[in-house]
Design a protein around this motif. Sequence first.
Motif, PDB file in Angstrom:
ATOM      1  N   THR A  75       0.847  -1.133  -0.186  1.00  0.00           N
ATOM      2  CA  THR A  75      -0.173  -0.059   0.020  1.00  0.00           C
ATOM      3  C   THR A  75       0.958   1.217  -0.157  1.00  0.00           C
ATOM      4  N   GLY A  76       0.317   2.177  -0.619  1.00  0.00           N
ATOM      5  CA  GLY A  76       0.935   3.587  -0.627  1.00  0.00           C
ATOM      6  C   GLY A  76       0.786   4.427   0.735  1.00  0.00           C
ATOM      7  N   ASP A  77      -0.300   3.775   1.681  1.00  0.00           N
ATOM      8  CA  ASP A  77      -0.913   4.485   2.813  1.00  0.00           C
ATOM      9  C   ASP A  77       0.401   4.338   3.892  1.00  0.00           C
ATOM     10  N   ASN A  78      -0.047   5.419   4.861  1.00  0.00           N
ATOM     11  CA  ASN A  78       1.248   5.211   5.960  1.00  0.00           C
ATOM     12  C   ASN A  78       1.385   4.071   6.717  1.00  0.00           C
ATOM     13  N   LYS A  79       2.501   3.803   7.388  1.00  0.00           N
ATOM     14  CA  LYS A  79       2.556   2.753   8.194  1.00  0.00           C
ATOM     15  C   LYS A  79       1.575   1.973   9.195  1.00  0.00           C
ATOM     16  N   THR A  80       1.056   3.041  10.100  1.00  0.00           N
ATOM     17  CA  THR A  80       0.146   2.869  11.199  1.00  0.00           C
ATOM     18  C   THR A  80      -0.945   2.531  10.516  1.00  0.00           C
ATOM     19  N   VAL A  81      -1.519   3.022   9.501  1.00  0.00           N
ATOM     20  CA  VAL A  81      -2.704   2.446   8.987  1.00  0.00           C
ATOM     21  C   VAL A  81      -2.689   0.948   8.369  1.00  0.00           C
ATOM     22  N   ALA A  82      -1.397   1.053   7.559  1.00  0.00           N
ATOM     23  CA  ALA A  82      -1.286  -0.252   6.749  1.00  0.00           C
ATOM     24  C   ALA A  82      -1.248  -1.385   7.766  1.00  0.00           C
ATOM     25  N   GLU A  83      -0.542  -1.195   9.181  1.00  0.00           N
ATOM     26  CA  GLU A  83      -0.265  -2.337  10.087  1.00  0.00           C
ATOM     27  C   GLU A  83      -1.817  -2.734  10.756  1.00  0.00           C
ATOM     28  N   LYS A  84      -2.528  -1.721  10.832  1.00  0.00           N
ATOM     29  CA  LYS A  84      -3.709  -1.924  11.557  1.00  0.00           C
ATOM     30  C   LYS A  84      -4.600  -2.597  10.759  1.00  0.00           C
ATOM     31  N   VAL A  85      -4.731  -2.262   9.392  1.00  0.00           N
ATOM     32  CA  VAL A  85      -5.440  -2.960   8.455  1.00  0.00           C
ATOM     33  C   VAL A  85      -5.040  -4.458   8.077  1.00  0.00           C
ATOM     34  N   ALA A  86      -3.885  -4.711   8.244  1.00  0.00           N
ATOM     35  CA  ALA A  86      -3.076  -5.983   8.001  1.00  0.00           C
ATOM     36  C   ALA A  86      -3.351  -6.998   9.155  1.00  0.00           C
ATOM     37  N   SER A  87      -3.554  -6.036  10.532  1.00  0.00           N
ATOM     38  CA  SER A  87      -3.766  -7.111  11.588  1.00  0.00           C
ATOM     39  C   SER A  87      -5.337  -7.503  11.674  1.00  0.00           C
ATOM     40  N   LEU A  88      -6.083  -6.570  11.255  1.00  0.00           N
ATOM     41  CA  LEU A  88      -7.616  -7.102  11.088  1.00  0.00           C
ATOM     42  C   LEU A  88      -7.991  -7.917  10.450  1.00  0.00           C
ATOM     43  N   VAL A  89      -7.270  -8.084   8.991  1.00  0.00           N
ATOM     44  CA  VAL A  89      -7.759  -8.891   8.202  1.00  0.00           C
ATOM     45  C   VAL A  89      -6.623 -10.348   8.315  1.00  0.00           C
ATOM     46  N   ASN A  90      -5.773 -10.271   9.041  1.00  0.00           N
ATOM     47  CA  ASN A  90      -4.755 -11.559   9.154  1.00  0.00           C
ATOM     48  C   ASN A  90      -3.749 -11.582   8.160  1.00  0.00           C
ATOM     49  N   ILE A  91      -3.350 -10.415   7.347  1.00  0.00           N
ATOM     50  CA  ILE A  91      -2.409 -10.593   6.478  1.00  0.00           C
ATOM     51  C   ILE A  91      -0.983 -10.839   7.202  1.00  0.00           C
ATOM     52  N   ASP A  92      -0.147 -11.854   6.439  1.00  0.00           N
ATOM     53  CA  ASP A  92       1.289 -12.108   7.132  1.00  0.00           C
ATOM     54  C   ASP A  92       2.174 -11.102   7.001  1.00  0.00           C
ATOM     55  N   LYS A  93       2.340 -10.509   5.886  1.00  0.00           N
ATOM     56  CA  LYS A  93       3.355  -9.380   5.862  1.00  0.00           C
ATOM     57  C   LYS A  93       2.640  -8.120   5.174  1.00  0.00           C
ATOM     58  N   VAL A  94       3.207  -6.812   5.594  1.00  0.00           N
ATOM     59  CA  VAL A  94       2.485  -5.684   4.987  1.00  0.00           C
ATOM     60  C   VAL A  94       3.977  -4.565   4.590  1.00  0.00           C
ATOM     61  N   TYR A  95       3.755  -4.150   3.383  1.00  0.00           N
ATOM     62  CA  TYR A  95       4.638  -3.156   3.127  1.00  0.00           C
ATOM     63  C   TYR A  95       3.974  -1.986   2.904  1.00  0.00           C
ATOM     64  N   SER A  96       4.482  -0.677   3.473  1.00  0.00           N
ATOM     65  CA  SER A  96       3.708   0.406   3.475  1.00  0.00           C
ATOM     66  C   SER A  96       4.413   1.605   2.758  1.00  0.00           C
ATOM     67  N   GLU A  97       3.642   2.699   2.475  1.00  0.00           N
ATOM     68  CA  GLU A  97       4.324   3.906   1.911  1.00  0.00           C
ATOM     69  C   GLU A  97       5.101   3.763   0.591  1.00  0.00           C
ATOM     70  N   LEU A  98       4.537   2.840  -0.303  1.00  0.00           N
ATOM     71  CA  LEU A  98       5.086   2.529  -1.437  1.00  0.00           C
ATOM     72  C   LEU A  98       4.637   3.119  -2.743  1.00  0.00           C
ATOM     73  N   LEU A  99       5.285   4.051  -3.700  1.00  0.00           N
ATOM     74  CA  LEU A  99       4.753   4.267  -4.734  1.00  0.00           C
ATOM     75  C   LEU A  99       4.378   3.095  -5.989  1.00  0.00           C
ATOM     76  N   PRO A 100       3.892   3.569  -7.019  1.00  0.00           N
ATOM     77  CA  PRO A 100       3.665   2.213  -7.918  1.00  0.00           C
ATOM     78  C   PRO A 100       4.722   1.819  -8.282  1.00  0.00           C
ATOM     79  N   GLY A 101       5.719   2.365  -8.496  1.00  0.00           N
ATOM     80  CA  GLY A 101       6.918   1.647  -8.955  1.00  0.00           C
ATOM     81  C   GLY A 101       7.624   0.786  -8.063  1.00  0.00           C
ATOM     82  N   ASP A 102       7.504   1.189  -6.816  1.00  0.00           N
ATOM     83  CA  ASP A 102       8.018   0.535  -5.446  1.00  0.00           C
ATOM     84  C   ASP A 102       7.227  -0.809  -5.588  1.00  0.00           C
ATOM     85  N   LYS A 103       5.828  -0.798  -6.043  1.00  0.00           N
ATOM     86  CA  LYS A 103       5.045  -2.208  -5.900  1.00  0.00           C
ATOM     87  C   LYS A 103       5.723  -3.139  -6.496  1.00  0.00           C
ATOM     88  N   VAL A 104       6.148  -2.742  -7.908  1.00  0.00           N
ATOM     89  CA  VAL A 104       6.607  -3.558  -8.938  1.00  0.00           C
ATOM     90  C   VAL A 104       8.037  -4.107  -8.149  1.00  0.00           C
TER      91      VAL A 104
END
Length: 749
Positions: free
Chosen positions: A596-625
């Motif tokens: 996600t391009g969102d900030n770390k706090t929001v990203a980690e909270k969403v990940a914990s609520l849906v039980n995602i194993d790993k999260v990478y935040s504050e990414l630009l579209p190129g960073d996602k690739v």
Amino acid sequence: MDKKEIKLILSGLTCANCANKIETKVNNLDGVKEANLNFTTSTLIIEGDGSKEKNEIIINAKEIINKLEPEVKVYDKDEVKMEIKSINTCKDGSCSLKNQDCKESHNQRSNHGHTLHEHHSHSHEETHGHSHDHSHSEPITLKDNLRLIIGAIIFVVAILLNRDSKLTIGLFVLSYLLIGGNVLLTAIKNIGRGEVFDENFLMSVATLGAFFIGEYPEGVAVMLFYEIGELFQSYAVNKSRKSITSLMNIRADYANVIRNEVEEKVNPENIAIDELIVVKPGERVPLDGIIIEGKSFVDTSALTGESVPREITKGEEILAGFINTNGVLKIKVTKSFKESTVSRILELVENASNKKAPTEKFITKFARYYTPVVVFSAIALAVIPPLVLKDSSFNEWLSRALIFLVVSCPCALVVSIPLGLFAGIGGASRKGILVKGGNYLEALKDINTVVFDKTGTLTKGVFKVTEVNNINIDKEELLRIAAISESLSNHPIAQSIIMEYGKTIDSKVLSNYEEISGHGVKTLLEGSEILIGNYKMMEKYNIKYNKVNSIGTIVHVAINNEYKGNIVISDEIKEESKEAIKALKEIGVSETVMLTGDNKTVAEKVASLVNIDKVYSELLPGDKVKKVEEIIKNNKSKGKVIFVGDGINDAPVLARADIGVAMGGIGSDAAIEAADVVLMKDNPEALVSAIKVARKTNKILWQNIIFALGIKIVVMILGAIGIANMWEAVFADVGVTIIAVINSTRCLK
């Protein structure tokens, strides 16, 4: 020549082995980059390399088809479409010719051995790549099989008579010629064309061999059983084709267009963008558009797989393929028929067979070598034992060798595998899952890492006020002041506050309005100075504010430099996201990742609520690739890495992953272009369904492979040691094929 695809429809193509030969030979033509023959839809798709003219490639391809399958009629799909459109133009009343001239003109232009009126009666199937074989829906008739029936009666009479008399032998020969005459004739013609190892040749040699060793009843019986088996096989294949292609019966046959204030019924292809159409209760929506009048419930199941009707009203987008259930809708057309959602879906599913799965490629290659190996084994079995073994009879070993010949045709595999894959793709589309090729369907079964985009994939992508935290002010009053202060801004955050307030706002009450970039808004409202924005805004004016740990964007509000609280705006998590992650783990996906391009706090909270194993935040579209490339590189297992995004902003990542999955992509050109799989429901649980469909299809394909080869090998071994007879051999050929074809249709469910 341009590199545009050529599509030829092969009417009457019933031999899958012959289809493979046609595909191989067309691929070897000069000017052809790639050719794929979809046996299920009887469509040959040729991609040119630009070095030859289209007409030259078509002529050369037709020569190959006529040589290998003289009974098959070949049509250029584009010409068929043009002729159908021409008829529709006459039906619309826009043809300049008089009725009789028009009819004669159309009949003269039809050079396919059918009149255009016959074409038109099949136009629905033909326009969408359905087989032209007119026997698909026709029952097995007495007239068509009269020769077979008479031959069978003579055969029964011959059995009842004295076996050794010349009359009896003559009756056996006559019944054999009546029953197997076409097989013999085809075998002779094929030998003249250099096509030796086909089913007709093998059956001819096997049955004539039985006559040679004096086994007249067995020779005729085997040919009779073979012909009856072929009849049932053809019926089973055609029934399966019809079942699969009927799933694609989602286009409307007509549209009610308003022209000169009069409503008329015309073909959807003849309607222009911005024209007005009326869709009545029970009718299928013919074209994509915007509702300008009316309200109704629409059945979207044909496109999305959703069983619950959806309410739709004025100002909303409506897509071709939906069924209007109750109200009358007036729609302004936004896309031509060719560009409509339903046309793109039909084209996508039709072309899915171009990208062959590894299993299908393996079977095609296997079939090329399997038949010659078995034939030469049969020759060795007939010749070597009588020379080597004492007291061995040549006739006995020849009889055993003939069993090898009957078993040697790989039809069960070359028919059932492509049919199964296409059925799997069709079955997936019924659930609202578009798979762009058999290769992607097969790859889906081996998923070990799923990478999700956050916004619009795991979350709804719609910003909404989730908290109003007031300090020394009424909650409603804080929301009112914030909504009025933000009323001149078009920012999504501002719009979500205004929407939450939900009352009429007069922005004229604002004065000294100033939007401070990257901070917020400063304005005067009812004599008070309002500061509204992020934490930077509060710090800029030295206002002490409360820090909030909630998920989302925090909008702070100060009145006359006094902090009055904050409003939390967040992107809601989809209700199904947590269940989807859980279900993925249950079916064996080892790792789930969120980008996600969102900030770390929001990203980690969403990940914990849906039980995602790993999260990478504050990414630009190129960073996602780069991150997806890194995940693929570090993936130690043989499993695939798939990326699931909303298909609009994620095209580069969708393209880079092993499999790109666009979710909620219905009507989105970007999604259909970029992704390998499109989940038309805006629901991450559909991914689980896609993987289950892929695994079920693969399981059925391997059932067919193991069953067909297993039976053939067992019968060959039993035949070689003198236990199996010709009857078992014919069952191992046509009987196994029928069972495999019927089994393949289970992929539809």
